[in-house]
Design a protein around this motif. Structure first.
Motif, PDB file in Angstrom:
ATOM      1  N   THR A 108      -1.225   0.168  -5.220  1.00  0.00           N
ATOM      2  CA  THR A 108      -2.199   1.127  -5.761  1.00  0.00           C
ATOM      3  C   THR A 108      -3.029   1.863  -4.719  1.00  0.00           C
ATOM      4  OG1 THR A 108      -3.850  -0.628  -6.041  1.00  0.00           O
ATOM      5  CG2 THR A 108      -2.435  -0.135  -7.937  1.00  0.00           C
TER       6      THR A 108
ATOM      7  N   TRP B 269      -2.123   5.489  -3.638  1.00  0.00           N
ATOM      8  CA  TRP B 269      -2.371   6.475  -4.696  1.00  0.00           C
ATOM      9  C   TRP B 269      -3.863   6.788  -4.803  1.00  0.00           C
ATOM     10  CZ3 TRP B 269       1.593   9.185  -6.061  1.00  0.00           C
ATOM     11  CH2 TRP B 269       2.867   8.622  -5.973  1.00  0.00           C
TER      12      TRP B 269
ATOM     13  N   TRP C 238      -0.805  -5.996  -5.550  1.00  0.00           N
ATOM     14  CA  TRP C 238      -1.477  -4.985  -6.356  1.00  0.00           C
ATOM     15  C   TRP C 238      -2.088  -3.898  -5.473  1.00  0.00           C
ATOM     16  CZ3 TRP C 238      -6.573  -3.333  -6.777  1.00  0.00           C
ATOM     17  CH2 TRP C 238      -6.830  -2.477  -7.837  1.00  0.00           C
TER      18      TRP C 238
END
Length: 151
Positions: free
Chosen positions: A60, A63, A56
């Motif tokens: 992420t 970004w 995860w």
């Protein structure tokens, strides 16, 4: 005298936010241009997260870094972006110091694969953390309008 001190603080804050914003955008780009699994391996080497969290985070975090960098460069939502920058750099630096103290020879993952944690990376990230904390302090304590509309 207060006017000139305020101008100096604004100039320092501008330089710091542009530098940190550029660094965060560059760090995001180096991770986004490669498959996320490479970054996941760097995260996993710190030995602090379960596999699902590593995946995860690898998908992420680049970004999030890109968003924070863009907010810093644009001078938008300064209190949020400076606090997020300081928090992320504090976590990154703490994990790097932990790995170094434990004698874990790993890549830091800061700017993509292939950069081992060394005294140079600790010095660089420590300086970035110091700059972020200073920028956060200036933004919150002095409530300077550094650029653009504030929150």
């Amino acid at each position: 005298m207060d006017f000139s001190r305020s101008k100096i603080l604004r100039a320092i804050a501008l330089l710091l936010r542009l530098a940190l914003g550029g660094i965060f955008v560059y760090a995001a780009w180096t991770k986004l241009k490669d498959p996320w699994a490479l970054f996941a391996m760097a995260i996993d080497s710190y030995q602090v997260l379960p596999a699902w969290a590593v995946e995860w985070l690898a998908r992420t975090l680049p970004w999030i870094e890109l968003l924070i960098g863009a907010m810093l460069i644009a001078g938008r939502w300064m209190r949020i972006s400076t606090a997020a920058t300081s928090l992320l750099l504090l976590v990154f630096f703490s994990l790097m110091v932990r790995a170094r103290v434990k004698g874990i020879a790993i890549n830091c993952g800061c700017f993509g694969p292939g950069e081992a944690i060394s005294w140079k990376t600790l010095l660089r990230d420590g300086a970035m953390l110091t700059a972020a904390l200073l920028l956060t302090t200036v933004t919150w304590a002095f409530a300077l309008p550094l650029a653009g509309p504030q929150e």
